[in-house]
Structures are given as structure tokens and as C-alpha cells.
Write a protein that holds these residues in place. Structure first.
Motif: not given
Length: 227
Positions: A71, A78, A82
């Protein structure tokens, strides 16, 4: 839900009848023991689901440091974050949703138990220990205190077992969980003030069993690994 409720109600009546038939003559004791036996049976039936849920939570906790690294590394991307997290889940054979499914399956049973113990008109006027009536609230507030105390201890044990692998730098989430535990215990204690005594007895027994379950399924195996 109604079918589950009716089944549990019949099961409770059968357990109570069996206890009376073996010589437990005190009415209050027989009913409280029946509540305890039914709670234990439900715990046994749900044990495989609880084990799955706890193992999933433990596995997710073990990979938390790696998830946080991903993260941080891809905080501006993003989609990449993911993708990397999905890859990590696959490598460790875990799913962020696997711990939720057993809980969702248990919810109808837990709601049904609530209605079963809340509607036991057979216990109306039946005394037990300091309680003048199992169908009424505890006039001395002992059960609400026990409800709050066991809720807190059960939540604390679960929190400690799930945070055993956390680093000291992650103290803030642990503090937040501590606040949630206190809030939940106070909430249950306040709610228990107006609950029927039989229902609160069920909740206290359930909490005690949950503590034993957490210790033997999560904490004890971890202690053995450290030896």
C-alpha cells in the motif's frame, strides 16, 4: 429464521426435560443448565466455522506487514496496489472475505437463539441463586456487570490473539481496537440491564465459551510454535 427458532426451542425443551428426568429437581437450576447445554451444543455445531474464521483472521494478520508495504509502495497507483495484494493473497492462500462468510452463516442461528431465550415463558417466576425471576431483569445488576465484563474479556482476548504478530509501530490500531472493546462491553452491559435474566445468562456463558475457544484454537497453538 422462524424454522431455526422453532427447532432451537424444541431442542431446549428436550434438553430441559432430559435434565429433569435424571434427577435435577430444582427448577431454576434445571433451566439454567439447559441454557448452558444448548449454548455448548450450538458452539460445537459452529466450531468448524469458528475455526475457519479464526484461522483466516490469523493468516490475514500474518501478511499485514507485507500488505502495508504494498500500500505504501503503490499509494499513487491503486490498480497496481490491488493487483499486488491479490497476488499476495493467492501466494498465501488467503482471502480477505473468508473470515466474514462463517460469521454471516452464524448470524441467523444467533438471532434465533436471542428470540428463543427472550421468549421462554416457562421460566416466568422461576428463581435462581440471587435472581427472583429468570424471566425478569436482574434487580441487583449483577448479570449486566457480568455481561459487560465477559464481553470485554472475550473481545480483549480476540484482539490480543490477532495482534500478536504486530510490530510496536502499529500501536495506534491496537489502541483503537481497545476503545472499541470498551465501547462494546459498555453497550452490552447497558442493554443487559433491561434484558431478561435468562437471555443475559446465555450471553455470559457464550462469552466464557468464546474465551476458551480463542485460547485453544489461536493462543495455545501460537505459544507452542514459540517453544
Amino acid at each position: 429464521l422462524k424454522l431455526i427458532q422453532e427447532f432451537l426451542g424444541v431442542l431446549f425443551t428436550s434438553i430441559h426435560g432430559a435434565l429433569v428426568s435424571i434427577g435435577i429437581s430444582d427448577t431454576g437450576t434445571a433451566f439454567v443448565l439447559a441454557i448452558a447445554v444448548l449454548t455448548i451444543l450450538i458452539k460445537i455445531v459452529l466450531l468448524p466455522l469458528n475455526i475457519k474464521q479464526m484461522k483466516s483472521q490469523a493468516a490475514m494478520q500474518e501478511i499485514q506487514p507485507e500488505l502495508q508495504k504494498i500500500q505504501t509502495k503503490y499509494k499513487n497507483d491503486p490498480q497496481k496496489a490491488q493487483a499486488e495484494m491479490s497476488k499476495l493473497y493467492k501466494e498465501h492462500n488467503v482471502s480477505p472475505l473468508s473470515g466474514c462468510l462463517p460469521l454471516l452463516i452464524q448470524m441467523p442461528i444467533l438471532f434465533a437463539l436471542f428470540y428463543v431465550f427472550n421468549g421462554l415463558t416457562a421460566i416466568e417466576g422461576v428463581p435462581f441463586l440471587w435472581l427472583p425471576d429468570l424471566y425478569a431483569k436482574d434487580p441487583y445488576y449483577i448479570l449486566p456487570i457480568l455481561s459487560a465484563g465477559t464481553t470485554y474479556l472475550s473481545s480483549l482476548l480476540t484482539t490480543k490473539s490477532s495482534s500478536a504478530n504486530k510490530k510496536s509501530g502499529e500501536a495506534a490500531p491496537a489502541m483503537n481496537m481497545g476503545g472499541m472493546n470498551v465501547g462494546m462491553s459498555i453497550f452490552m452491559g447497558v442493554m443487559s440491564i433491561n434484558f431478561k435474566s435468562a437471555l443475559v445468562i446465555y450471553w455470559v456463558i457464550n462469552n466464557l465459551l468464546q474465551m476458551l475457544q480463542t485460547y485453544f484454537i489461536v493462543i495455545l497453538p501460537k505459544k507452542r510454535k514459540m517453544l
